[in-house]
Design an enzyme around this catalytic site. Structure first.
Site, PDB file in Angstrom:
ATOM      1  N   LYS A  20       0.819  -1.231   0.000  1.00  0.00           N
ATOM      2  CA  LYS A  20       0.000   0.000   0.000  1.00  0.00           C
ATOM      3  C   LYS A  20       0.837   1.258   0.000  1.00  0.00           C
ATOM      4  O   LYS A  20       0.570   2.194  -0.726  1.00  0.00           O
ATOM      5  CB  LYS A  20      -0.764   0.100   1.327  1.00  0.00           C
ATOM      6  CG  LYS A  20      -2.070  -0.410   1.419  1.00  0.00           C
ATOM      7  CD  LYS A  20      -2.666  -0.207   2.800  1.00  0.00           C
ATOM      8  CE  LYS A  20      -1.871  -0.741   3.933  1.00  0.00           C
ATOM      9  NZ  LYS A  20      -1.630  -0.007   5.074  1.00  0.00           N
ATOM     10  N   ARG A  95      -9.567   2.615   9.610  1.00  0.00           N
ATOM     11  CA  ARG A  95      -9.070   1.313  10.045  1.00  0.00           C
ATOM     12  C   ARG A  95     -10.192   0.482  10.665  1.00  0.00           C
ATOM     13  O   ARG A  95     -10.027  -0.700  10.883  1.00  0.00           O
ATOM     14  CB  ARG A  95      -8.077   1.508  11.172  1.00  0.00           C
ATOM     15  CG  ARG A  95      -6.623   1.620  10.947  1.00  0.00           C
ATOM     16  CD  ARG A  95      -5.917   0.545  10.249  1.00  0.00           C
ATOM     17  NE  ARG A  95      -4.603   0.317  10.787  1.00  0.00           N
ATOM     18  CZ  ARG A  95      -3.521   1.002  10.466  1.00  0.00           C
ATOM     19  NH1 ARG A  95      -3.578   1.960   9.596  1.00  0.00           N
ATOM     20  NH2 ARG A  95      -2.371   0.709  11.013  1.00  0.00           N
ATOM     21  N   ARG A 129      11.318  -6.093   5.875  1.00  0.00           N
ATOM     22  CA  ARG A 129      11.407  -4.705   5.411  1.00  0.00           C
ATOM     23  C   ARG A 129      12.207  -3.816   6.366  1.00  0.00           C
ATOM     24  O   ARG A 129      12.163  -3.959   7.583  1.00  0.00           O
ATOM     25  CB  ARG A 129      10.041  -4.125   5.072  1.00  0.00           C
ATOM     26  CG  ARG A 129       9.129  -3.809   6.201  1.00  0.00           C
ATOM     27  CD  ARG A 129       7.800  -3.292   5.649  1.00  0.00           C
ATOM     28  NE  ARG A 129       6.883  -3.024   6.720  1.00  0.00           N
ATOM     29  CZ  ARG A 129       5.628  -2.631   6.551  1.00  0.00           C
ATOM     30  NH1 ARG A 129       5.150  -2.463   5.327  1.00  0.00           N
ATOM     31  NH2 ARG A 129       4.863  -2.400   7.582  1.00  0.00           N
ATOM     32  N   ARG A 161      11.322  -0.989  11.719  1.00  0.00           N
ATOM     33  CA  ARG A 161      10.305  -0.360  12.547  1.00  0.00           C
ATOM     34  C   ARG A 161      10.007  -1.234  13.751  1.00  0.00           C
ATOM     35  O   ARG A 161       9.924  -2.448  13.624  1.00  0.00           O
ATOM     36  CB  ARG A 161       9.018  -0.189  11.729  1.00  0.00           C
ATOM     37  CG  ARG A 161       8.943   1.113  10.993  1.00  0.00           C
ATOM     38  CD  ARG A 161       7.809   1.125  10.007  1.00  0.00           C
ATOM     39  NE  ARG A 161       6.513   0.745  10.584  1.00  0.00           N
ATOM     40  CZ  ARG A 161       5.364   0.816   9.907  1.00  0.00           C
ATOM     41  NH1 ARG A 161       5.361   1.248   8.675  1.00  0.00           N
ATOM     42  NH2 ARG A 161       4.229   0.469  10.457  1.00  0.00           N
ATOM     43  N   ARG A 172      -0.833  -6.828  14.503  1.00  0.00           N
ATOM     44  CA  ARG A 172      -1.376  -5.902  13.505  1.00  0.00           C
ATOM     45  C   ARG A 172      -2.153  -6.652  12.424  1.00  0.00           C
ATOM     46  O   ARG A 172      -3.171  -6.181  11.941  1.00  0.00           O
ATOM     47  CB  ARG A 172      -0.246  -5.067  12.896  1.00  0.00           C
ATOM     48  CG  ARG A 172       0.269  -4.021  13.883  1.00  0.00           C
ATOM     49  CD  ARG A 172       1.676  -3.607  13.546  1.00  0.00           C
ATOM     50  NE  ARG A 172       1.749  -2.741  12.398  1.00  0.00           N
ATOM     51  CZ  ARG A 172       2.739  -2.759  11.517  1.00  0.00           C
ATOM     52  NH1 ARG A 172       3.718  -3.611  11.629  1.00  0.00           N
ATOM     53  NH2 ARG A 172       2.734  -1.910  10.513  1.00  0.00           N
TER      54      ARG A 172
HETATM   55  P1  AMP Z   1       0.660   1.868   9.805  1.00  0.00           P
HETATM   56  O1  AMP Z   1       1.936   2.540   9.405  1.00  0.00           O
HETATM   57  O2  AMP Z   1      -0.494   2.221   8.917  1.00  0.00           O
HETATM   58  O3  AMP Z   1       0.820   0.381   9.989  1.00  0.00           O
HETATM   59  O4  AMP Z   1       0.258   2.480  11.234  1.00  0.00           O
HETATM   60  C1  AMP Z   1       1.145   2.392  12.331  1.00  0.00           C
HETATM   61  C2  AMP Z   1       0.357   2.590  13.616  1.00  0.00           C
HETATM   62  O5  AMP Z   1      -0.248   3.902  13.647  1.00  0.00           O
HETATM   63  C3  AMP Z   1      -0.799   1.636  13.841  1.00  0.00           C
HETATM   64  O6  AMP Z   1      -0.393   0.369  14.343  1.00  0.00           O
HETATM   65  C4  AMP Z   1      -1.628   2.427  14.868  1.00  0.00           C
HETATM   66  O7  AMP Z   1      -1.021   2.394  16.140  1.00  0.00           O
HETATM   67  C5  AMP Z   1      -1.502   3.850  14.328  1.00  0.00           C
HETATM   68  N1  AMP Z   1      -2.585   4.155  13.358  1.00  0.00           N
HETATM   69  C6  AMP Z   1      -2.442   4.500  12.048  1.00  0.00           C
HETATM   70  N2  AMP Z   1      -3.629   4.719  11.464  1.00  0.00           N
HETATM   71  C7  AMP Z   1      -4.560   4.518  12.416  1.00  0.00           C
HETATM   72  C8  AMP Z   1      -5.992   4.584  12.436  1.00  0.00           C
HETATM   73  N3  AMP Z   1      -6.697   4.899  11.332  1.00  0.00           N
HETATM   74  N4  AMP Z   1      -6.627   4.314  13.614  1.00  0.00           N
HETATM   75  C9  AMP Z   1      -5.943   4.014  14.723  1.00  0.00           C
HETATM   76  N5  AMP Z   1      -4.598   3.915  14.789  1.00  0.00           N
HETATM   77  C10 AMP Z   1      -3.901   4.155  13.641  1.00  0.00           C
END
Ligand code: AMP
Length: 213
Positions: A20, A95, A129, A161, A172
């Site tokens: 993505k 989400r 990654r 990360r 996740r």
């Molecule tokens: P990502 O990079 O999209 O995997 O997001 C990393 C982290 O940011 C997630 O595991 C959440 O802790 C937080 N996060 C990002 N987007 C959201 C969302 N829409 N709702 C809640 N937490 C979010």
């Protein structure tokens, strides 16, 4: 509110590791609109050590969701920036179905790009990654083993990360299947979803997405 004709307000949805983020970057160049990653917005607040960052640090590091009100506010502030006035691509929001319902009046997506991937491939991609801590340059564990952990683009440190470590990865992915996948169904009912096979190569997935836009 009626949208200007031809405006793209895209939502990218897919499990972590589905590509993505990369597709978002390619689409951003192709369509000349910004890609806004809510995960990146969260990590930036944490890195800057702001009060907001401190309040969400635990959840983000553990791979848990931050409260809806916090993420919604962060995103709405970012969408008000000038560069998003002619359209945007969002990676990481909504989400949950609750977030999608809450955003109904102000997000108004024109398409939802759903990139599909099995857990097995997602885990192996995420474990491998790596990215630059400064400029977000993306690379892999293999490339770091071969060329070292200095970013070839900006000399920053290439890192893994914290939420890409095995325990957080599984958390996740489980969260994605249970709470985010239903968001695709929510938008499917509104006839907005286009589905793509995320196990294909990056250029191929990109070409297929570009084809439907
Ligand atoms: P990502 O990079 O999209 O995997 O997001 C990393 C982290 O940011 C997630 O595991 C959440 O802790 C937080 N996060 C990002 N987007 C959201 C969302 N829409 N709702 C809640 N937490 C979010």
């Amino acid at each position: 509110m009626s949208l200007p004709e031809g405006q793209h307000r895209l939502i990218l949805i897919g499990p972590q590791g589905s590509g993505k983020g990369t597709q978002g970057e390619l689409l951003s160049v192709y369509l000349q609109i910004p890609t806004i990653s809510t995960g990146h917005l969260c990590r930036t607040e944490i890195e800057r050590g702001t009060a907001l960052g401190k309040s969400i640090e635990r959840e983000v590091r553990a791979g848990e969701l931050v409260p809806d009100s916090v993420i919604t506010e962060m995103l709405r502030v970012r969408l008000a920036d000038y560069d998003a006035k002619d359209g945007f691509i969002i990676d990481g929001f909504p989400r949950t179905v609750a977030q999608a319902r809450d955003a109904e009046s102000w997000l108004q997506p024109t398409k939802v790009i759903a990139i599909e991937l099995t857990d097995k491939i997602a885990v192996s991609r995420m474990s491998a990654r790596r990215a630059c801590s400064q400029c977000r340059y993306k690379t892999t564990a293999d490339a770091v083993a071969k060329h070292g952990s200095i970013c070839p683009r900006c000399n920053g440190a290439i890192i893994q990360r914290e939420d890409d470590f095995p325990e957080a990865i599984q958390k996740r992915l489980d969260m994605y299947r249970s709470v985010t996948q239903p968001v695709v169904d929510h938008y499917h009912e509104r006839d907005l979803v286009e589905r793509f096979n995320g196990s294909l190569s990056i250029p191929l997935v990109f070409m297929e997405i570009a084809h439907v836009l």
